[in-house]
Write a protein that holds these residues in place. Structure first.
Motif, PDB file in Angstrom:
ATOM      1  N   ASP A 258       1.008  -6.168   3.110  1.00 44.48           N
ATOM      2  CA  ASP A 258       0.419  -7.463   3.470  1.00 44.48           C
ATOM      3  C   ASP A 258       1.146  -8.558   2.710  1.00 44.48           C
ATOM      4  OD1 ASP A 258      -1.436  -6.249   5.070  1.00 44.48           O
ATOM      5  OD2 ASP A 258      -3.181  -6.778   3.842  1.00 44.48           O
TER       6      ASP A 258
ATOM      7  N   ARG B 277       1.767  -8.385  12.408  1.00 40.91           N
ATOM      8  CA  ARG B 277       0.611  -9.104  12.934  1.00 40.91           C
ATOM      9  C   ARG B 277       0.186 -10.175  11.944  1.00 40.91           C
ATOM     10  NH1 ARG B 277      -3.833  -4.871  13.594  1.00 40.91           N
ATOM     11  NH2 ARG B 277      -2.612  -3.825  11.982  1.00 40.91           N
TER      12      ARG B 277
ATOM     13  N   HIS C 229      -1.225   3.202   8.579  1.00 35.77           N
ATOM     14  CA  HIS C 229       0.165   2.762   8.590  1.00 35.77           C
ATOM     15  C   HIS C 229       0.339   1.263   8.337  1.00 35.77           C
ATOM     16  CE1 HIS C 229       0.614   6.759  10.165  1.00 35.77           C
ATOM     17  NE2 HIS C 229       0.068   6.444  11.310  1.00 35.77           N
ATOM     18  N   ASP C 230      -0.719   0.559   7.920  1.00 35.25           N
ATOM     19  CA  ASP C 230      -0.573  -0.827   7.459  1.00 35.25           C
ATOM     20  C   ASP C 230      -0.052  -0.774   6.022  1.00 35.25           C
ATOM     21  OD1 ASP C 230      -1.401  -2.002   9.790  1.00 35.25           O
ATOM     22  OD2 ASP C 230      -3.445  -2.411   9.118  1.00 35.25           O
ATOM     23  N   HIS C 231       1.243  -0.875   5.863  1.00 32.00           N
ATOM     24  CA  HIS C 231       1.860  -0.594   4.564  1.00 32.00           C
ATOM     25  C   HIS C 231       1.976  -1.815   3.646  1.00 32.00           C
ATOM     26  CE1 HIS C 231       2.561   3.295   6.143  1.00 32.00           C
ATOM     27  NE2 HIS C 231       3.596   2.980   6.905  1.00 32.00           N
TER      28      HIS C 231
ATOM     29  N   ARG D 165       0.826  -1.210   0.000  1.00 29.91           N
ATOM     30  CA  ARG D 165       0.000   0.000   0.000  1.00 29.91           C
ATOM     31  C   ARG D 165       0.863   1.264   0.000  1.00 29.91           C
ATOM     32  NH1 ARG D 165      -2.131  -3.262   3.912  1.00 29.91           N
ATOM     33  NH2 ARG D 165      -4.055  -4.336   3.296  1.00 29.91           N
TER      34      ARG D 165
ATOM     35  N   THR E 284       5.768  -3.072  13.366  1.00 29.04           N
ATOM     36  CA  THR E 284       5.222  -4.252  14.023  1.00 29.04           C
ATOM     37  C   THR E 284       4.671  -5.196  12.968  1.00 29.04           C
ATOM     38  OG1 THR E 284       3.069  -3.170  14.298  1.00 29.04           O
ATOM     39  CG2 THR E 284       4.599  -3.059  16.166  1.00 29.04           C
TER      40      THR E 284
ATOM     41  N   ASN F  76       3.019  -2.951   9.852  1.00 26.91           N
ATOM     42  CA  ASN F  76       2.576  -1.603  10.198  1.00 26.91           C
ATOM     43  C   ASN F  76       3.791  -0.810  10.660  1.00 26.91           C
ATOM     44  OD1 ASN F  76       1.666   0.486  12.345  1.00 26.91           O
ATOM     45  ND2 ASN F  76      -0.271  -0.059  11.375  1.00 26.91           N
ATOM     46  N   ASP F  77       3.951   0.411  10.154  1.00 24.91           N
ATOM     47  CA  ASP F  77       5.149   1.189  10.485  1.00 24.91           C
ATOM     48  C   ASP F  77       4.840   2.682  10.397  1.00 24.91           C
ATOM     49  OD1 ASP F  77       7.666   2.124  10.998  1.00 24.91           O
ATOM     50  OD2 ASP F  77       8.571   1.367   9.166  1.00 24.91           O
TER      51      ASP F  77
ATOM     52  N   PRO G 184      -7.457  -2.913   6.557  1.00 21.44           N
ATOM     53  CA  PRO G 184      -6.249  -2.286   7.088  1.00 21.44           C
ATOM     54  C   PRO G 184      -6.574  -1.021   7.865  1.00 21.44           C
ATOM     55  CG  PRO G 184      -6.451  -1.811   4.756  1.00 21.44           C
ATOM     56  CD  PRO G 184      -7.537  -2.793   5.087  1.00 21.44           C
TER      57      PRO G 184
ATOM     58  N   ARG H  77       0.901  -8.793   8.271  1.00 20.24           N
ATOM     59  CA  ARG H  77       0.691  -7.373   7.995  1.00 20.24           C
ATOM     60  C   ARG H  77       1.756  -6.533   8.697  1.00 20.24           C
ATOM     61  NH1 ARG H  77      -5.370  -5.508   7.959  1.00 20.24           N
ATOM     62  NH2 ARG H  77      -5.151  -6.610   5.966  1.00 20.24           N
TER      63      ARG H  77
ATOM     64  N   HIS I 118      -6.731 -12.361   6.026  1.00 21.86           N
ATOM     65  CA  HIS I 118      -6.334 -11.403   4.995  1.00 21.86           C
ATOM     66  C   HIS I 118      -7.437 -10.403   4.656  1.00 21.86           C
ATOM     67  CE1 HIS I 118      -8.710 -12.898   1.552  1.00 21.86           C
ATOM     68  NE2 HIS I 118      -8.623 -14.058   2.170  1.00 21.86           N
TER      69      HIS I 118
END
Length: 271
Positions: A95, A80, A91-93, A29, A78, A107-108, A88, A105, A84
């Protein structure tokens, strides 16, 4: 910031759900991480089986059938595991969608993490090939520290955080290990004895192993779609306890700044 125990906790937490699985697809994403995610990466990795999951320093290495993914959590990243089709959040960049119906997933919020592709041996990648020994390896001992510290005037805590000499100790664990070894963080590395380095190497391994074991109690949190990975909680002796009484001698813990990072030590227990 995720340090070595957090990254190892992440590896152990996700390994049972990813090893042997095939990558259905990789959904990017936001490619603007520390280094841009290659537009070709999803196509290169799709359909391949995850054969192994390793850690080198703070990098997770996903070994596929033809090539490897190198993932770094950066300062705020992080991972997780979740179905699927869960929507999102901010910051869920990335998958990494598996053939099991789960996705990994990433996230950053700060986007200092990275996801890179290499078709070569990942340990020869430019980011990994110059890395120093791991603190949990057998080669990291008092003799090694004595050798790399010889003649150096740099403070011992700064030496421990030099990734060209040892990887993954990190700010928290450098402070905690120095406390256990009874060494002040400002002492010149070259003035520490071999016996003291033996104690320090053992303390580093001890505190890291304890942190990893503590992380193992919260691995179920990697399956919580609403929360973050359950990084360990442990009773720290000095880090973050400036002004509080030492758990051993009761003198106030001191806080100083070294190279822009907070350092904590006990003036009674550390010399």
């Amino acid at each position: 910031m995720p340090e070595l125990p957090e990254v190892e906790t992440a590896r152990r937490g996700i390994a049972p759900s990813v090893l042997g699985r095939r990558l259905e697809r990789i959904l990017v994403r936001e490619p603007r991480l520390r280094w841009p995610v290659s537009a070709a990466l999803p196509q290169l990795a799709a359909g391949q089986q995850i054969c192994d999951l390793r850690r080198r320093a703070k990098y997770l290495i996903f070994d596929l059938e033809r090539g490897s993914l190198l993932l770094h959590l950066g300062m705020s990243g992080t991972l997780r595991l979740l179905p699927h089709d869960i929507a999102p959040v901010a910051h869920d960049h990335v998958d990494i969608v598996l053939d099991s119906g789960l996705c990994l997933r990433f996230n950053d919020p700060r986007r200092f993490g990275s996801l890179l592709w290499t078709a070569e041996d990942p340990l020869t990648h430019t980011l990994l090939r110059q890395l120093a020994p791991e603190p949990l390896d057998e080669v990291f001992d008092g003799a090694y520290l004595t050798r790399v510290a010889k003649g150096r005037r740099v403070a011992i805590k700064q030496l421990l955080m030099n990734s060209r000499l040892v990887v993954g100790v990190g700010n928290i664990y450098a402070s905690e290990a120095l406390f256990r070894a009874g060494i002040r963080p400002l002492r010149a590395a070259g003035r520490i004895t071999h016996a003291q380095f033996d104690a320090l190497a053992a303390a580093i391994k001890e505190v890291l192993h304890e942190a990893i074991r503590a992380g193992g109690t919260t691995l179920r949190d990697f399956f919580d779609p609403e929360g973050l990975p359950g990084y360990f909680k442990q009773a720290l002796y000095v880090y973050g306890r400036g002004g509080e009484p030492c758990r051993i001698c009761k003198k106030p813990i001191r806080q100083i700044v070294q190279s822009g990072r907070s350092t904590y030590f006990c003036p009674g227990c550390q010399h």
